[in-house]
Motif scaffolding. Structure first.
Motif, PDB file in Angstrom:
ATOM      1  N   MET A 299       0.820  -1.200   0.000  1.00 30.49           N
ATOM      2  CA  MET A 299       0.000   0.000   0.000  1.00 30.49           C
ATOM      3  C   MET A 299       0.862   1.261   0.000  1.00 30.49           C
ATOM      4  O   MET A 299       0.589   2.215  -0.711  1.00 30.49           O
ATOM      5  CB  MET A 299      -0.930   0.002   1.213  1.00 30.49           C
ATOM      6  N   LEU A 300       1.924   1.260   0.845  1.00 22.55           N
ATOM      7  CA  LEU A 300       2.816   2.413   0.910  1.00 22.55           C
ATOM      8  C   LEU A 300       3.522   2.633  -0.420  1.00 22.55           C
ATOM      9  O   LEU A 300       3.648   3.777  -0.896  1.00 22.55           O
ATOM     10  CB  LEU A 300       3.837   2.229   2.034  1.00 22.55           C
ATOM     11  N   ASN A 301       3.986   1.531  -1.037  1.00 22.39           N
ATOM     12  CA  ASN A 301       4.662   1.648  -2.333  1.00 22.39           C
ATOM     13  C   ASN A 301       3.730   2.210  -3.394  1.00 22.39           C
ATOM     14  O   ASN A 301       4.148   3.019  -4.233  1.00 22.39           O
ATOM     15  CB  ASN A 301       5.199   0.285  -2.768  1.00 22.39           C
ATOM     16  N   LEU A 302       2.468   1.784  -3.365  1.00 25.36           N
ATOM     17  CA  LEU A 302       1.484   2.291  -4.318  1.00 25.36           C
ATOM     18  C   LEU A 302       1.283   3.785  -4.136  1.00 25.36           C
ATOM     19  O   LEU A 302       1.233   4.551  -5.106  1.00 25.36           O
ATOM     20  CB  LEU A 302       0.151   1.550  -4.157  1.00 25.36           C
ATOM     21  N   ALA A 303       1.169   4.222  -2.870  1.00 21.58           N
ATOM     22  CA  ALA A 303       0.969   5.639  -2.591  1.00 21.58           C
ATOM     23  C   ALA A 303       2.168   6.466  -3.056  1.00 21.58           C
ATOM     24  O   ALA A 303       2.007   7.528  -3.675  1.00 21.58           O
ATOM     25  CB  ALA A 303       0.717   5.840  -1.102  1.00 21.58           C
ATOM     26  N   LEU A 304       3.383   5.969  -2.780  1.00 22.50           N
ATOM     27  CA  LEU A 304       4.581   6.696  -3.181  1.00 22.50           C
ATOM     28  C   LEU A 304       4.703   6.758  -4.702  1.00 22.50           C
ATOM     29  O   LEU A 304       5.064   7.802  -5.265  1.00 22.50           O
ATOM     30  CB  LEU A 304       5.821   6.027  -2.578  1.00 22.50           C
ATOM     31  N   ASP A 305       4.417   5.640  -5.360  1.00 21.41           N
ATOM     32  CA  ASP A 305       4.495   5.609  -6.818  1.00 21.41           C
ATOM     33  C   ASP A 305       3.473   6.570  -7.428  1.00 21.41           C
ATOM     34  O   ASP A 305       3.775   7.278  -8.397  1.00 21.41           O
ATOM     35  CB  ASP A 305       4.250   4.190  -7.329  1.00 21.41           C
ATOM     36  N   THR A 306       2.272   6.620  -6.857  1.00 23.09           N
ATOM     37  CA  THR A 306       1.239   7.525  -7.360  1.00 23.09           C
ATOM     38  C   THR A 306       1.669   8.979  -7.195  1.00 23.09           C
ATOM     39  O   THR A 306       1.514   9.794  -8.118  1.00 23.09           O
ATOM     40  CB  THR A 306      -0.088   7.284  -6.617  1.00 23.09           C
ATOM     41  N   LEU A 307       2.229   9.329  -6.031  1.00 16.47           N
ATOM     42  CA  LEU A 307       2.703  10.694  -5.805  1.00 16.47           C
ATOM     43  C   LEU A 307       3.822  11.056  -6.782  1.00 16.47           C
ATOM     44  O   LEU A 307       3.836  12.163  -7.343  1.00 16.47           O
ATOM     45  CB  LEU A 307       3.188  10.848  -4.368  1.00 16.47           C
TER      46      LEU A 307
ATOM     47  N   ILE B 218      -7.345  -1.823  -5.363  1.00 11.20           N
ATOM     48  CA  ILE B 218      -7.260  -0.407  -5.037  1.00 11.20           C
ATOM     49  C   ILE B 218      -6.433   0.374  -6.053  1.00 11.20           C
ATOM     50  O   ILE B 218      -6.699   1.550  -6.323  1.00 11.20           O
ATOM     51  CB  ILE B 218      -6.702  -0.205  -3.606  1.00 11.20           C
ATOM     52  N   SER B 219      -5.419  -0.282  -6.650  1.00 11.38           N
ATOM     53  CA  SER B 219      -4.617   0.420  -7.645  1.00 11.38           C
ATOM     54  C   SER B 219      -5.440   0.708  -8.903  1.00 11.38           C
ATOM     55  O   SER B 219      -5.248   1.740  -9.552  1.00 11.38           O
ATOM     56  CB  SER B 219      -3.365  -0.387  -8.002  1.00 11.38           C
ATOM     57  N   ARG B 220      -6.375  -0.170  -9.232  1.00  6.43           N
ATOM     58  CA  ARG B 220      -7.259   0.074 -10.375  1.00  6.43           C
ATOM     59  C   ARG B 220      -8.169   1.258 -10.077  1.00  6.43           C
ATOM     60  O   ARG B 220      -8.369   2.138 -10.917  1.00  6.43           O
ATOM     61  CB  ARG B 220      -8.084  -1.178 -10.672  1.00  6.43           C
ATOM     62  N   TRP B 221      -8.721   1.275  -8.870  1.00 11.47           N
ATOM     63  CA  TRP B 221      -9.581   2.391  -8.462  1.00 11.47           C
ATOM     64  C   TRP B 221      -8.807   3.710  -8.504  1.00 11.47           C
ATOM     65  O   TRP B 221      -9.308   4.722  -9.006  1.00 11.47           O
ATOM     66  CB  TRP B 221     -10.116   2.117  -7.052  1.00 11.47           C
ATOM     67  N   ALA B 222      -7.566   3.692  -7.989  1.00  9.58           N
ATOM     68  CA  ALA B 222      -6.762   4.912  -7.956  1.00  9.58           C
ATOM     69  C   ALA B 222      -6.432   5.382  -9.370  1.00  9.58           C
ATOM     70  O   ALA B 222      -6.467   6.585  -9.660  1.00  9.58           O
ATOM     71  CB  ALA B 222      -5.476   4.679  -7.159  1.00  9.58           C
ATOM     72  N   TYR B 223      -6.135   4.440 -10.255  1.00 12.53           N
ATOM     73  CA  TYR B 223      -5.796   4.819 -11.624  1.00 12.53           C
ATOM     74  C   TYR B 223      -6.992   5.459 -12.326  1.00 12.53           C
ATOM     75  O   TYR B 223      -6.850   6.484 -13.003  1.00 12.53           O
ATOM     76  CB  TYR B 223      -5.309   3.605 -12.409  1.00 12.53           C
ATOM     77  N   LYS B 224      -8.167   4.864 -12.183  1.00 16.30           N
ATOM     78  CA  LYS B 224      -9.361   5.415 -12.822  1.00 16.30           C
ATOM     79  C   LYS B 224      -9.645   6.819 -12.318  1.00 16.30           C
ATOM     80  O   LYS B 224     -10.085   7.689 -13.065  1.00 16.30           O
ATOM     81  CB  LYS B 224     -10.562   4.502 -12.563  1.00 16.30           C
ATOM     82  N   LEU B 225      -9.378   7.041 -11.044  1.00 10.35           N
ATOM     83  CA  LEU B 225      -9.646   8.344 -10.443  1.00 10.35           C
ATOM     84  C   LEU B 225      -8.637   9.398 -10.887  1.00 10.35           C
ATOM     85  O   LEU B 225      -9.002  10.561 -11.119  1.00 10.35           O
ATOM     86  CB  LEU B 225      -9.625   8.217  -8.918  1.00 10.35           C
ATOM     87  N   LEU B 226      -7.373   8.990 -11.042  1.00  6.12           N
ATOM     88  CA  LEU B 226      -6.294   9.964 -11.229  1.00  6.12           C
ATOM     89  C   LEU B 226      -5.662   9.935 -12.617  1.00  6.12           C
ATOM     90  O   LEU B 226      -4.698  10.656 -12.858  1.00  6.12           O
ATOM     91  CB  LEU B 226      -5.200   9.717 -10.182  1.00  6.12           C
ATOM     92  N   ARG B 227      -6.171   9.112 -13.523  1.00  4.79           N
ATOM     93  CA  ARG B 227      -5.450   8.871 -14.770  1.00  4.79           C
ATOM     94  C   ARG B 227      -5.171  10.147 -15.564  1.00  4.79           C
ATOM     95  O   ARG B 227      -4.117  10.279 -16.195  1.00  4.79           O
ATOM     96  CB  ARG B 227      -6.186   7.847 -15.632  1.00  4.79           C
ATOM     97  N   LYS B 228      -6.090  11.113 -15.564  1.00  2.00           N
ATOM     98  CA  LYS B 228      -5.847  12.342 -16.328  1.00  2.00           C
ATOM     99  C   LYS B 228      -4.735  13.168 -15.699  1.00  2.00           C
ATOM    100  O   LYS B 228      -3.958  13.818 -16.398  1.00  2.00           O
ATOM    101  CB  LYS B 228      -7.124  13.157 -16.429  1.00  2.00           C
ATOM    102  N   LYS B 229      -4.642  13.124 -14.392  1.00  2.00           N
ATOM    103  CA  LYS B 229      -3.607  13.897 -13.706  1.00  2.00           C
ATOM    104  C   LYS B 229      -2.248  13.214 -13.771  1.00  2.00           C
ATOM    105  O   LYS B 229      -1.210  13.865 -13.622  1.00  2.00           O
ATOM    106  CB  LYS B 229      -4.002  14.120 -12.241  1.00  2.00           C
TER     107      LYS B 229
END
Length: 352
Positions: free
Chosen positions: A1-9, A240-251
């Motif tokens: 989860m932490l790695n996903l958050a850091l990668d997203t940031l 959760i990574s799929r959900w995060a991608y759909k939410l943030l993909r444009k950004k």
């Protein structure tokens, strides 16, 4: 989860890693199919196998357990030493992936695949049966027999099986059939890509509105069949990574400022040249036979490309969220977009 958050940031602020995590090596440009949607002849690249010594020189630099894809603009299993290449990468702890057209030329290829330690095998198919809507696609009875043989004999824990498809105009039902076929074969993932019209403007594909509509139906079918649908313009991964991608993909690519491909992917040609993408053979950032991959990756030339990729990539929208409207807007690669240094010139202008 932490790695996903850091990668997203890091992706949101476009803080690229110190070196690419995904490296695609062009092991061959020879192919036993001739699909009109494939641009390899338009790219004016040498249709040859990668020399073994050059492959070893490139592999020697990859020491961080990268994800390695052994695929260029050709059929990887035509290379006489492809299984030696897989073995070298596996011995060094890499995750190894290959994309194949499934038209094997030797009867023992399936057995060798199953015993190779390959992590992910992707088959490119655009329909399950011959279709008038996808005449440019991969249709051959031997392909389906080979896919079914690999699927029935593999150990799922050892080999992940995926299908890759392109979406043609009026070809949505063919795509839905590919997803159902993937479920029948036990494939974990179906990846869908746009047709590239930069070099073949006559190829027909759905517009942005229809593409989104088709994704929604394809996603519904995939979920009902237990198949993960990866479609970079809409959604990838799972949970959760799929959900995060759909939410943030444009950004994640600043609404078009950056191509999603440039964040942690590098392409290595059969001659060792590092380019940002398989579609830019002349945009050479450096050569791994002479320079280290981190130095090339962090060079001024590569950073200038990232900031000005649209000047070089023209109308290509394969890895962007929004479609480029080639009917009303034209993009031309600029010769002066990157410093010349000691590198060969960039591609000539290509009008869509």
């Amino acid at each position: 989860m932490l790695n996903l958050a850091l990668d997203t940031l890091n992706r949101l602020f476009y803080r690229i890693p110190a070196k690419p995590r995904n490296v695609q090596i062009e092991v061959t440009n020879r192919c036993n199919m001739d699909c009109s949607m494939c641009p390899r002849e338009d790219l004016e690249i040498e249709l040859e196998h990668m020399d073994w010594d050059k492959f070893i020189s490139v592999a020697d630099q990859l020491q961080s357990r990268e994800n390695i894809t052994l695929t260029g603009w050709g059929e990887p299993f035509l290379h006489p030493r492809i299984f030696d290449m897989i073995a070298v990468c596996k011995e060094r702890g890499h995750k190894v992936m290959i994309t194949s057209n499934g038209l094997f030329t030797k009867p023992d290829v399936i057995e060798q695949i199953l015993n190779s330690g390959l992590d992910v095998l992707t088959f490119s198919i655009d329909s399950v049966e011959a279709s008038d809507n996808v005449p440019e696609g991969h249709n051959n009875d031997s392909v389906y027999k080979n896919i079914e043989a690999v699927a029935s004999q593999r150990k799922k824990a050892a080999l992940s099986l995926r299908l890759q498809s392109t979406l043609h105009a009026d070809g949505e039902n063919d795509l839905y059939d590919v997803i159902r076929y993937a479920a029948k074969m036990g494939c974990e993932v179906v990846n869908v890509g746009r047709l590239d019209r930069k070099y073949a403007p006559d190829l027909k594909r759905p517009n942005g509105f229809d593409e989104a509509r088709i994704f929604n139906e394809a996603d519904r079918i995939a979920r009902s069949q237990g198949v993960q649908l990866d479609w970079i313009q809409y959604s990838v991964s799972q949970g959760i990574s799929r959900w995060a991608y759909k939410l943030l993909r444009k950004k994640l690519h600043r609404s078009g400022k950056y191509c999603l491909k440039t964040f942690d992917n590098a392409y290595v040609s059969r001659e060792g040249h590092v380019t940002p993408c398989c579609l830019l053979p002349e945009a050479k950032m450096g050569n791994m036979l002479d320079e280290s991959l981190p130095d090339i990756w962090n060079s001024k030339r590569f950073n200038l490309f990232r900031e000005n990729y649209r000047d070089i990539c023209g109308s290509c929208d394969l890895w962007t969220i929004a479609q480029v409207d080639t009917q009303d807007k034209y993009f031309h690669p600029r010769q002066d977009a990157l410093p010349e240094a000691s590198h060969p010139p960039l591609p000539k202008e290509v009008e869509v």
